[in-house]
Design a protein around this motif. Structure first.
Motif, PDB file in Angstrom:
ATOM      1  N   LEU A   4     -11.596   6.302  -3.100  1.00 34.75           N
ATOM      2  CA  LEU A   4     -11.058   4.549  -3.575  1.00 34.75           C
ATOM      3  C   LEU A   4     -11.529   3.511  -2.626  1.00 34.75           C
ATOM      4  CD1 LEU A   4      -9.064   4.097  -5.902  1.00 34.75           C
ATOM      5  CD2 LEU A   4      -7.680   4.231  -3.502  1.00 34.75           C
ATOM      6  N   GLN A  30      -9.520   9.300  -3.960  1.00 29.70           N
ATOM      7  CA  GLN A  30      -8.199   8.837  -4.567  1.00 29.70           C
ATOM      8  C   GLN A  30      -6.823   9.763  -4.478  1.00 29.70           C
ATOM      9  OE1 GLN A  30      -9.296   7.534  -8.866  1.00 29.70           O
ATOM     10  NE2 GLN A  30      -7.255   8.434  -9.154  1.00 29.70           N
ATOM     11  N   MET A  65     -11.575   0.584  -3.955  1.00 31.27           N
ATOM     12  CA  MET A  65     -10.984   0.704  -5.849  1.00 31.27           C
ATOM     13  C   MET A  65     -12.492  -0.233  -7.048  1.00 31.27           C
ATOM     14  SD  MET A  65      -7.102   0.006  -6.589  1.00 31.27           S
ATOM     15  CE  MET A  65      -6.477  -0.981  -5.606  1.00 31.27           C
ATOM     16  N   ARG A  83      -2.978  -5.163  -7.168  1.00 31.37           N
ATOM     17  CA  ARG A  83      -3.005  -3.800  -7.443  1.00 31.37           C
ATOM     18  C   ARG A  83      -3.453  -2.772  -6.044  1.00 31.37           C
ATOM     19  NH1 ARG A  83      -9.654  -3.502  -8.925  1.00 31.37           N
ATOM     20  NH2 ARG A  83      -9.643  -1.347  -9.427  1.00 31.37           N
ATOM     21  N   ALA A 160      -2.502   2.163  -7.763  1.00 35.09           N
ATOM     22  CA  ALA A 160      -2.984   3.343  -7.271  1.00 35.09           C
ATOM     23  C   ALA A 160      -2.854   3.592  -6.199  1.00 35.09           C
ATOM     24  CB  ALA A 160      -4.454   3.518  -8.398  1.00 35.09           C
ATOM     25  N   VAL A 191      -0.574   8.999  -5.861  1.00 36.76           N
ATOM     26  CA  VAL A 191      -0.631   7.330  -5.450  1.00 36.76           C
ATOM     27  C   VAL A 191      -1.515   8.058  -3.650  1.00 36.76           C
ATOM     28  CG1 VAL A 191       0.092   5.324  -4.409  1.00 36.76           C
ATOM     29  CG2 VAL A 191       0.940   6.691  -6.563  1.00 36.76           C
TER      30      VAL A 191
ATOM     31  N   VAL B   4       0.851   6.707 -10.598  1.00 37.89           N
ATOM     32  CA  VAL B   4       0.262   5.698 -11.241  1.00 37.89           C
ATOM     33  C   VAL B   4      -0.224   5.979 -13.308  1.00 37.89           C
ATOM     34  CG1 VAL B   4      -2.191   5.799 -10.620  1.00 37.89           C
ATOM     35  CG2 VAL B   4      -1.055   6.780  -9.405  1.00 37.89           C
TER      36      VAL B   4
END
Lengths: 238, 316
Positions: A4, A30, A65, A83, A160, A191, B4
């Motif tokens: 991520l 992530q 990301m 985001r 995210a 998350v 999410v």
């Protein structure tokens, strides 16, 4: 696992000043929860600011990301920042708006319908245990509650990635642990969470991966608790 | 709740745009409503700045109307050639009476000219020294009312072309001077309007600047959570819009009240001059134009200020 965030030999220097970060490299997958620790001035806040594009790396590459931030045009920054959920030590709430309006703001910016906004804001307030406080003004709330409003605002868009800079710095220990448990719950729901913190006891209570900074470098050292610090001093005196 | 989530449903871009404009329209009005006195003063200053040129414009229009009305009371003097007989002169006067654009006709024969001159000038004895009557016969033509300057000049040219006429003279020097002065005043009103328009931009800009400074923290927070500049800018633009709208409407009211106050004295004046003309105020179109000018100036003043200020505010 999906990557991520990646830092590749990143340095940051204040304009005309000294290096705040030098040659920092790491990668965050992530779904991870990561503490960023280190003494004051070690570059924790700068590291989070680089990820949220509140400043740009002087050297090296930051990829978030899948987006290489060094090539992102300034007018694309708001869209990118939408985001990410940001949580601050001083909460950064709008004090002339109600709790509801504060939490709704990211959704209003994105242009959701009012029906959707109402639903999502209540869901976010429910997640931080503030469902009954919709109509309250932030200043009528305790520090812990204000921080939970800030967290609700950060999660209301279901990002995210959540970045929190000293989120418990202004809270009493009980509130602080409650807030950290909240982050842990979001992390368990998928998350990615990055928290810059001084709170050793909380890190010990909820152990996670730790990126420790000293003088702008990533080190293998670990943060020192105040209790140990006192022992060091005693040794020094003795 | 699932934390999410990919791709949340959003309305279409035009729908989002319309929704946000509507929201900001009322949000900014509510913000003004919370400090109504300060907002009223700003609108009043804008209103006065707009009312001044608008009022002067109305004044010059009325002056032009009055001057236009006086045009028909001008006289054209036709000096007849010495060879034209008294009978022919009188006949010509009757012919001219039938022409379009001619109001009244008065034929003054050479004898009558001499008689009137003797009576009125006091130089009668001097005339006795001359062998002949030196005065020409004159046909005094009053043009029909409500004609334009061009029509009257055409009439003068037509009368001058008559073979019996030596010279056709329209006594309008003073009217030309009045028109010239009116042209200067109209130009001055234009210059004043531009200057006061700039003043309105500055007033709105300054008000918005103070507003931005008092909301600096809020703007920083908005930038932190990813608000684009146009989103942050919008409430300030609408504030400028409301100030402009309020100022424009106030200007319209101020001009209308001034005209109402001046109607009675100007009617007396008009009666003295035998003129049927009353005062004309702002037409609805001109009034709406005034309001539109206020809105445009308010919006532009806000846009210039907010665009310059916003770049200088960056989240810490």
């Amino acid at each position: 696992m999906n990557e991520l965030i990646r830092f590749d030999q990143v340095s940051y220097r204040y304009p005309g000043g000294q290096d705040v970060l030098s040659d920092v490299s790491f990668s965050i997958a992530q779904g991870e929860m990561v503490y960023v620790t280190g003494p004051s001035g070690a570059g924790k806040t700068t590291l989070l600011r680089l990820i949220a594009l509140l400043c740009r790396a002087t050297r090296g590459q930051v990829v978030v990301m899948g987006q290489n931030l060094s090539v992102l045009k300034p007018r694309r920054i708001p869209e990118f920042r939408q985001r990410i959920g940001l949580v601050f030590q001083n909460f950064n709430l709008l004090y002339d708006r109600t709790v509801f309006d504060n939490v709704a703001l990211p959704l209003v910016i994105r242009g959701y319908t009012y029906a959707d906004i109402g639903r999502r804001v209540r869901a976010a307030l429910d997640a931080v245990g503030l469902l009954g406080k919709e109509r309250a003004l932030p200043l009528t709330l305790s520090g812990g509650e204000q921080q939970r409003v800030g967290i609700a605002r950060a999660i209301v868009t279901k990002p995210a990635l959540i970045l929190a800079d000293e989120p418990t710095g202004n809270l009493d220990p009980e509130m602080a642990l409650e807030v950290m448990r909240g982050f842990q719950r979001f992390n368990e729901a998928g998350v990615t969470v990055m928290i810059a913190t001084h709170a050793i006891d909380l890190i010990e209570a909820i152990p996670q991966r730790n990126i420790h900074l000293e003088h702008g470098h990533v080190t293998d050292k670990r943060p020192t608790a105040a209790s140990q610090l006192r022992e060091h001093m005693h040794h020094g005196l003795g | 709740m699932a934390l999410v989530e990919a791709g949340m449903e959003r309305p279409s871009l035009p729908a989002r745009w319309a929704q946000d404009h509507l929201r900001v329209l009322f949000f900014s009005l509510g913000k003004i409503g919370r400090a109504p006195i300060a907002a009223a003063f700003t609108a009043l200053v804008i209103g006065i700045a707009l009312a001044l040129p608008a009022g002067l414009y109305v004044a010059t229009q009325n002056l032009a109307d009055v001057a236009y009305g006086w045009q028909s009371s001008l006289q054209i003097s036709l000096y007849l050639k010495d060879g034209v007989s008294a009978e022919r002169g009188a006949a010509l006067a009757r012919e001219l009476d039938a022409l379009p654009g001619v109001g009244e006709i008065d034929y003054i024969s050479r004898e009558r000219s001499l008689k009137e001159f003797r009576e009125k000038s006091g130089f009668g004895e001097a005339l006795d020294l001359l062998d002949d009557n030196p005065l020409p016969a004159v046909i005094a033509v009053t043009p029909a009312p409500q004609q334009t300057q061009d029509q009257i000049e055409a009439l003068v040219a037509k009368l001058a072309a008559k073979p019996e006429v030596e010279l056709a003279k329209l006594d309008r020097e003073w009217l030309d001077r009045l028109y010239a002065m009116l042209a200067i005043v109209e130009r001055s009103v234009g210059i004043l309007a531009v200057l006061l328009g700039v003043a309105v931009l500055v007033i709105v800009g300054n008000t918005i600047r103070l507003d931005i400074e008092s909301r600096r923290e809020e703007i920083e927070v908005m930038k932190l959570i990813g608000a684009p500049d146009r989103f942050i800018r919008r409430p300030f633009l609408y504030t400028g819009f409301w100030y402009g709208l309020g100022g424009g409407l106030l200007a319209w009211v101020l001009v209308s009240v001034a005209i109402a106050l001046l109607t009675a004295p100007s009617a007396e004046l008009a009666a003295d001059y035998d003129s049927p003309l009353g005062l004309t105020g702002l037409s609805p179109a001109a009034g709406l134009g005034l309001v539109a000018a206020g809105i445009v100036l308010g919006w532009v003043g806000a846009l210039v200020t907010v665009s310059r200020r916003l770049a200088s505010i960056q989240p810490k």
